[in-house]
Design an enzyme around this catalytic site. Structure first.
Site: not given
Length: 381
Positions: A185, A284
Site C-alpha cells: 500500500h 484493481h
C-alpha cells in the site's frame, strides 16, 4: 443515435456513478471516481459532457482520444477517472445497442469463469485468522491483506517480524492449495521493501502489491531485483505510458483500475502492452458494481489475465454495499471463488436506477484517513 444527457450520482459509501442517455432510449452506466475526490471528478465529468452531448455514442475510440488529448493539460487521476467512467458507459451503450456483452465486442471470451479474491484487512493482526477463515468458508481460493499497519520509515526487527507473522497466520489458515497476496500500500520505503520481501518468500505469497509509492517508480527495479516474491503495481498508474517503466522494471503483475486508468479502452491497451513483457493483468477494484462489471468484461476477453479484485464485504463499505445498486445481484454470484461469464448485453448488469437516485447525495464526501509518523511525516493509509 445521439447522446442527450449525462448525469452523475454521488452514492454511499464513497462512489460516483455516471449515466449517459441517448435519444433512442439506450442508457449506459459508468463509475468515474477517485476515492476521497468524488466531487472533483464529478465536476470533470460534467465539463466533458459539454463535448459529449449531441455526439454519436458509438464513436467510443474517437471520444476517448478527444477527451484525453483535446486539451493542453492531459492525464492525472481526476481527468483519467472522469474519462474512465464515461468510457465504461459508452461501451455499455454499444453492447446494449448491438445486443451483446462488451467482452464480445472486445474479441470474444477467452475463458468461462474468472477467479476473484476477497480483502481481509490486515492492519490488526489479531483479526487475520478469523477473517481469512471466513473467506475460506465462503469458497474463495485467494485473499489479499495489508502487509502491515503504519510502518516506520526504517523498519525495526519487530516491524519485520510483525509483517511475517501476519503472512504466516494467513498461510496457516489457507494451507498450501490457496493463495494470499500482500498489499504494501505504499507504506514501505524501498529499503524496507528490500528487507521484508525475502523474509516473506518462504510463505509463497501470490504477489506483493505496491511495495513503493508511484512517485518512487525509479526505485522499483532494485526492489524487483531483491525480491523472490512476484511484484505487482498499477492502481495509481493512469495510462500505458506510466505503466511502461513499471513493466521495464520487471514487475510480474499489472493492476490498472478500470475507474481510474481511462476505462475499458485504455486498460485493454495496457493489458496488451503488459503481454509483451510476459506480465499478467489483475485489475484493481475496491469500488462499486459498475467498476467491477467493467473489470470483468476486460477479464473475460484478456488472455494474460490473472485474478480479479472485488469489494463485496470490504471494510471500506460503510452505509452501502456493491449489490445494493443492482436489480439482479446474482450476476456477481461466486462459485468456489469464481464468477461465471456474464451473458447480458453491455456491461452485463442492470443498475437499479431508482435506488441510485434515492441514494444520490445522501452521504458526506468520503475522505481517506490522515496518517502521520511520530516525526510528523505522512504515511500511506
Amino acid at each position: 443515435m445521439k447522446i442527450t444527457r449525462v448525469e452523475t450520482f454521488a452514492v454511499p459509501p464513497r462512489w460516483l456513478f455516471c449515466r449517459i442517455e441517448t435519444d433512442e432510449g439506450v442508457v449506459g452506466w459508468g463509475e468515474p471516481v477517485v476515492e476521497g475526490r468524488a466531487a472533483t471528478v464529478r465536476t470533470a465529468v460534467h465539463e466533458l459532457a459539454e463535448y459529449l452531448v449531441g455526439q454519436d455514442p458509438m464513436r467510443i475510440e474517437d471520444h476517448w482520444q478527444v477527451m484525453t488529448k483535446g486539451t493542453f493539460y492531459r492525464g492525472g487521476p481526476i481527468l483519467s477517472s472522469a474519462v474512465a467512467g464515461i468510457d465504461q458507459a459508452l461501451w455499455d451503450i454499444a453492447g446494449k445497442t448491438l445486443g451483446v456483452p462488451v467482452h464480445v465486442l472486445l474479441g470474444g471470451p477467452v475463458r468461462e469463469q474468472v477467479r476473484a479474491y476477497s480483502w481481509v484487512g490486515g492492519d490488526e493482526p489479531a483479526e487475520i485468522a478469523e477473517a481469512v477463515q471466513a473467506q475460506v468458508e465462503a469458497g474463495f481460493t485467494a485473499v489479499k491483506m495489508n502487509a502491515s499497519g503504519r510502518m516506520n520509515k526504517m523498519a525495526t526487527a519487530a516491524d519485520v517480524a510483525s509483517v511475517v507473522e501476519r503472512a504466516a497466520t494467513a498461510r496457516e489458515v489457507l494451507g498450501p492449495d490457496r493463495d494470499f497476496a500482500v498489499d504494501f500500500h505504499g507504506r514501505f520505503s524501498a529499503a524496507n521493501a528490500r528487507r521484508v520481501l525475502p523474509e516473506l518468500a518462504p510463505l509463497n505469497p501470490l504477489f506483493a502489491e505496491e511495495p513503493v509509492l508511484p512517485e518512487y517508480a525509479h526505485r522499483l527495479e532494485e526492489v524487483v531485483a531483491a525480491s523472490p516474491v512476484p511484484i505487482a503495481t498499477g492502481e495509481r498508474l493512469y495510462h500505458r505510458t506510466q505503466a511502461l517503466p513499471a513493466l521495464q522494471a520487471g514487475i510480474a503483475v499489472l493492476q490498472p483500475d478500470l475507474s481510474h486508468a481511462g476505462g475499458i479502452s485504455e486498460v485493454r491497451r495496457m493489458a496488451s502492452l503488459a503481454e509483451t513483457f510476459d506480465v499478467l493483468l489483475a485489475p484493481h477494484c475496491p469500488l462499486g458494481p459498475i467498476s467491477l462489471a467493467s473489470s470483468l468484461q476486460v477479464a473475460f476477453s484478456t488472455s494474460n489475465f490473472l485474478i480479479q479484485e472485488q469489494s463485496i464485504g470490504i471494510h471500506y463499505n460503510n452505509g452501502a454495499e456493491v449489490l445494493d445498486y443492482l436489480v439482479d445481484p446474482a450476476v456477481f454470484r461466486f462459485d468456489q471463488g469464481h464468477i461465471r461469464r456474464p451473458l447480458g448485453s453491455g456491461l452485463g448488469i442492470e443498475v437499479d436506477e431508482q435506488a441510485v437516485r434515492r441514494a444520490n447525495n445522501s452521504a458526506p464526501d468520503w475522505r481517506g484517513p490522515l496518517w502521520r509518523h511520530t516525526d510528523g511525516s505522512f504515511a500511506e493509509w
